[in-house]
Design a protein around this motif. Structure first.
Motif, PDB file in Angstrom:
ATOM      1  N   THR A   1      -7.543 -19.351 -19.655  1.00 62.30           N
ATOM      2  CA  THR A   1      -8.598 -19.263 -20.689  1.00 62.30           C
ATOM      3  C   THR A   1      -8.276 -18.159 -21.706  1.00 62.30           C
ATOM      4  N   PRO A   2      -7.137 -18.254 -22.400  1.00 67.04           N
ATOM      5  CA  PRO A   2      -6.807 -17.227 -23.389  1.00 67.04           C
ATOM      6  C   PRO A   2      -7.705 -17.319 -24.617  1.00 67.04           C
ATOM      7  N   ALA A   3      -7.853 -16.196 -25.307  1.00 66.22           N
ATOM      8  CA  ALA A   3      -8.511 -16.224 -26.618  1.00 66.22           C
ATOM      9  C   ALA A   3      -7.615 -17.009 -27.575  1.00 66.22           C
ATOM     10  N   LYS A   4      -8.224 -17.864 -28.392  1.00 70.93           N
ATOM     11  CA  LYS A   4      -7.455 -18.702 -29.312  1.00 70.93           C
ATOM     12  C   LYS A   4      -7.791 -18.365 -30.758  1.00 70.93           C
ATOM     13  N   LEU A   5      -6.971 -18.889 -31.660  1.00 70.70           N
ATOM     14  CA  LEU A   5      -7.193 -18.643 -33.079  1.00 70.70           C
ATOM     15  C   LEU A   5      -8.259 -19.590 -33.622  1.00 70.70           C
ATOM     16  N   SER A   6      -8.729 -19.295 -34.815  1.00 77.12           N
ATOM     17  CA  SER A   6      -9.795 -20.113 -35.411  1.00 77.12           C
ATOM     18  C   SER A   6      -9.242 -21.327 -36.157  1.00 77.12           C
ATOM     19  N   CYS A   7      -7.914 -21.497 -36.134  1.00 74.17           N
ATOM     20  CA  CYS A   7      -7.289 -22.676 -36.752  1.00 74.17           C
ATOM     21  C   CYS A   7      -6.336 -23.301 -35.736  1.00 74.17           C
ATOM     22  N   LYS A   8      -5.790 -24.434 -36.083  1.00 80.37           N
ATOM     23  CA  LYS A   8      -4.878 -25.151 -35.183  1.00 80.37           C
ATOM     24  C   LYS A   8      -3.668 -24.271 -34.852  1.00 80.37           C
ATOM     25  N   SER A   9      -3.397 -24.102 -33.571  1.00 89.30           N
ATOM     26  CA  SER A   9      -2.260 -23.275 -33.156  1.00 89.30           C
ATOM     27  C   SER A   9      -1.881 -23.605 -31.718  1.00 89.30           C
ATOM     28  N   ASN A  10      -0.621 -23.348 -31.379  1.00 88.18           N
ATOM     29  CA  ASN A  10      -0.109 -23.636 -30.041  1.00 88.18           C
ATOM     30  C   ASN A  10      -0.175 -22.379 -29.171  1.00 88.18           C
ATOM     31  N   VAL A  11      -1.382 -22.112 -28.613  1.00 84.31           N
ATOM     32  CA  VAL A  11      -1.525 -20.951 -27.726  1.00 84.31           C
ATOM     33  C   VAL A  11      -1.097 -21.397 -26.327  1.00 84.31           C
ATOM     34  N   TRP A  12       0.192 -21.233 -26.077  1.00 84.48           N
ATOM     35  CA  TRP A  12       0.794 -21.736 -24.836  1.00 84.48           C
ATOM     36  C   TRP A  12       1.035 -20.643 -23.799  1.00 84.48           C
ATOM     37  N   GLY A  13       0.699 -19.394 -24.150  1.00 87.25           N
ATOM     38  CA  GLY A  13       0.882 -18.289 -23.209  1.00 87.25           C
ATOM     39  C   GLY A  13      -0.288 -17.326 -23.259  1.00 87.25           C
ATOM     40  N   TRP A  14      -0.459 -16.593 -22.151  1.00 90.01           N
ATOM     41  CA  TRP A  14      -1.572 -15.643 -22.049  1.00 90.01           C
ATOM     42  C   TRP A  14      -1.158 -14.464 -21.172  1.00 90.01           C
ATOM     43  N   GLN A  15      -1.143 -13.279 -21.769  1.00 85.33           N
ATOM     44  CA  GLN A  15      -0.941 -12.059 -20.988  1.00 85.33           C
ATOM     45  C   GLN A  15      -2.335 -11.603 -20.535  1.00 85.33           C
ATOM     46  N   TYR A  16      -2.664 -11.896 -19.287  1.00 85.29           N
ATOM     47  CA  TYR A  16      -4.034 -11.660 -18.825  1.00 85.29           C
ATOM     48  C   TYR A  16      -4.218 -10.349 -18.064  1.00 85.29           C
ATOM     49  N   GLY A  17      -3.119  -9.763 -17.598  1.00 87.68           N
ATOM     50  CA  GLY A  17      -3.213  -8.520 -16.839  1.00 87.68           C
ATOM     51  C   GLY A  17      -2.224  -7.494 -17.351  1.00 87.68           C
ATOM     52  N   ARG A  18      -2.655  -6.240 -17.488  1.00 85.42           N
ATOM     53  CA  ARG A  18      -1.775  -5.206 -18.035  1.00 85.42           C
ATOM     54  C   ARG A  18      -1.680  -4.007 -17.114  1.00 85.42           C
ATOM     55  N   ASP A  19      -0.506  -3.381 -17.154  1.00 88.67           N
ATOM     56  CA  ASP A  19      -0.279  -2.104 -16.454  1.00 88.67           C
ATOM     57  C   ASP A  19      -0.625  -2.185 -14.972  1.00 88.67           C
TER      58      ASP A  19
END
Length: 215
Positions: free
Chosen positions: A177-195
């Motif tokens: 469930t990544p945050a997506k852009l407000s226009c058409k885009s290929n959000v194919w990856g998500w960095q969900y955890g850091r450090d």
């Protein structure tokens, strides 16, 4: 659509770091690494490191971060050319995606994004952006660029760094469930955890289409 778990790190993926990830979090299908050394920020990827990851059955996700702002068409093209130079130096095959790391604090405009996409398109590599769709100027700049050149939305692959839900083991990864852009885009990856606490890595989920574009 299946989603694959992996990590990224600013440090070299040494045998010790790889074993730490394996023991504490699980086997990464891919490992995000930076194409060049940026002092006090990231260690550059090496041929030996690529061989080490490949021999462990882990693909390499290429990220370029040797820039601090993203403005101007010509500068966008230059950054693409620099990323391509390092990818070729490391023997990355054509057709693989090269991510530009655009921090939320960066100045960014639509002409830079078009320049980066054009520079990648003419090189035979695929343009990618590691970006924050909700904070900063990336969303607005990308959507404006896409309205001027349809290659921007068609060719670019995006890895979203929001929301941050926390580091997990591979088998406990969240639903995609990544945050997506407000226009058409290929959000194919998500960095969900850091450090991550146990090892100096971040945790990611990507779809199979992006996995096929990694080396």
């Amino acid at each position: 659509m299946a989603y694959q778990w992996g990590v990224d790190s600013t440090q070299e993926a040494t045998k010790e770091l790889y074993d730490c990830v394996l023991k504490k979090y699980g086997k990464p299908k891919y490992w995000g690494r930076y194409l060049s050394t940026v002092p006090e920020v990231s260690e550059g990827l090496t041929v030996l490191e690529i061989e080490r990851l490949h021999s462990s059955g882990t693909k390499v996700m290429a990220i370029y971060n040797n820039f601090t702002e993203a403005t101007g068409y010509r500068k966008g093209k230059v950054i693409a050319q620099n990323a391509v130079f390092h990818a070729r130096r490391l023997n990355f095959p054509k057709g693989k995606v090269l991510f530009a790391n655009v921090e939320k604090s960066f100045k960014v405009d639509e002409s830079w994004i078009r320049g980066y996409v054009e520079g990648m398109y003419s090189s035979g590599y695929q343009p990618g952006f590691s970006c924050d769709p909700t904070n900063g100027k990336f969303n607005e700049a990308f959507c404006k660029a896409a309205s001027k050149d349809n290659k921007v939305s068609a060719q670019s692959v995006l890895c979203s760094v929001e929301p941050v839900t926390g580091v997990t083991r591979a088998r406990k990864a969240p639903k995609y469930t990544p945050a997506k852009l407000s226009c058409k885009s290929n959000v194919w990856g998500w960095q969900y955890g850091r450090d991550a606490e146990a090892c100096p890595i971040n945790t990611n989920l990507i779809n199979d289409r992006l996995l096929n574009l990694l080396w």
